[in-house]
Scaffold this motif. Structure first.
Motif: not given
Length: 439
Positions: A325-328, A338-342, A319-321, A402-407
């Motif tokens: 993306l929702s931030m944009e 999505l904050s609650v979901a992740v 769910v992180m990616p 980058v953040i999503s791949l790291f996670t």
């Protein structure tokens, strides 16, 4: 040959009181810990690194990670005394140390007053916070597990980590009005107030925690002269495989620091989210987790630790990616969902279960040490995740990849490691860690 003293005759089990004390202690410790994270993302670049230019954010986030350098050292020291003199005494020490170091951060002069001595002193206080945190969760988890009935160990120990959610909620709520202040007040005295307020909650929790008795498991071991003279030596001789498992599983904690520190910075620098809204996103995720984590703990008592932990790791990565993306997107409702979901529906599962999952790998003689050392070495990944991912371009346009791949990478490592562990949810407390770990 010493006569065996039944644990119940040494001290009675008080699972609710132990869980409450762990919840409150963790809330205080992680209020202190997370206000530093919020300040490192939103305040410290201007106060302590004004001459660093474009590197200010990375340097500020790096100070957040310095606590994780001290944590393995603290784990060895506090783990030794936790297994030698008792869980309760060490937990009192960690509470006072965290409170003192946090209060001192609020008293530090800024860069404009003493130059580079200011960030140097900030790092020193952060190292003290790290030493404290090294023993807090291991001690609280060991204490609660050893007080809990066999069939509800995961449920009761889940309150230790639920306390960290309470601390993060409080930290975010305190910082929201600070961010609304005019800049001259916000970067002057305003940011210091949350650090000073920690003294109040530390005093309250001190009186709650000091009334809790030592665990019956440790008290019985002491009465029977079964305390290890050098717990770390016993740990490495008989449980080294489990220490490695815990280290790799503990990588999952990086999801929390990415979510609570790096993602809010991404939302303000790359996305379209106001700084105060990013903190409300953290509050929302943690508030819902207050309810979901005990449920995940109960589920792990019924179906096992491994499936719940692995679900939490993989689902949060999936769910992180979408969250980033929702931030944009400019869609606030989507961001909150999505904050609650992740966090609340994904990461919370692993977060709720790991105190019992990791602690049950070790016998009572080395439980504090094994839990402390294994988690704190693994948490190094969590501590430096924000600065590492930021340096790799995580705070640039398109940095969500980058953040999503790291996670995803750390979640997969944690899941594979969990698969190699024994399932212990049906093992009686007295028999935990008795058999050597399987390769």
């Amino acid at each position: 040959m010493t006569e065996t003293v039944p644990a119940g005759k040494v001290h009675a089990k008080t699972p609710k009181k132990a869980a409450a004390a762990s919840f409150m202690g963790s809330a205080v410790e992680y209020y202190d810990f997370f206000i530093f994270g919020s300040a490192a993302a939103l305040i410290f670049p201007s106060v302590f690194f004004p001459d660093a230019g474009t590197q200010a954010s990375i340097m500020s986030l790096a100070t957040f990670g310095f606590a994780y350098i001290a944590r393995p050292v603290g784990a060895v020291i506090l783990g030794h005394f936790g297994d030698r003199v008792g869980r309760q005494k060490v937990l009192m020490f960690t509470l006072v140390l965290m409170g003192a170091s946090t209060f001192l951060i609020g008293c530090l002069p800024s860069f404009s007053v003493i130059g580079w001595w200011a960030p140097a002193l900030l790092v020193l206080c952060r190292l003290m916070q790290g030493l404290s945190a090294a023993g807090e969760q291991a001690g609280a988890s060991s204490m609660t597990l050893e007080h809990a009935p066999d069939s509800q160990r995961s449920f009761f120990t889940s309150w230790t980590l639920t306390g960290t959610q309470g601390g993060q909620i409080l930290a975010a709520l305190v910082f929201i009005p600070v961010l609304a202040l005019p800049d001259d007040i916000k970067y002057g005295i305003g940011w210091r107030i949350p650090f000073w307020l920690s003294a109040v909650v530390v005093l309250v929790t001190f009186f709650i925690r000091r009334s809790l008795q030592e665990t019956p498991t440790f008290a019985a071991a002491k009465a029977n002269n079964e305390i290890a003279k050098l717990p770390v030596s016993d740990l490495l001789a008989h449980h080294w495989r489990d220490v490695l498992r815990v280290i790799c599983c503990a990588f999952i904690a990086a999801v929390s620091t990415v979510y609570g520190t790096l993602a809010i910075k991404y939302g303000t620098e790359v996305g379209t989210v106001d700084a105060s809204v990013t903190l409300w996103l953290v509050v929302a995720g943690n508030v819902v987790a207050l309810g979901t984590q005990p449920l995940f703990g109960t589920l792990a008592d019924r179906i096992g630790r491994k499936p719940v932990f692995i679900y939490g790791a993989l689902s949060s990565a999936a769910v992180m990616p979408f969250y980033l993306l929702s931030m944009e997107s400019g869609n606030t409702l989507l961001q909150f969902a999505l904050s609650v979901a992740v966090f609340s529906c994904g990461y919370a599962a692993a977060n709720a279960v790991w105190p019992s999952f990791y602690a049950e790998m070790f016998s009572a003689k080395v439980r504090f040490s094994g839990l402390a050392i294994g988690t704190q070495l693994g948490f190094l990944m969590a501590g430096f995740a924000p600065s590492i991912v930021a340096a790799l371009g995580g705070l640039e346009p398109g940095g969500w990849v980058v953040i999503s791949l790291f996670t995803a990478a750390i979640s997969i490592i944690a899941s594979i490691s969990a698969l190699t562990a024994r399932e212990t949810y049906r093992t009686p407390t007295a028999q935990l860690g008795v058999r050597p770990a399987v390769a």
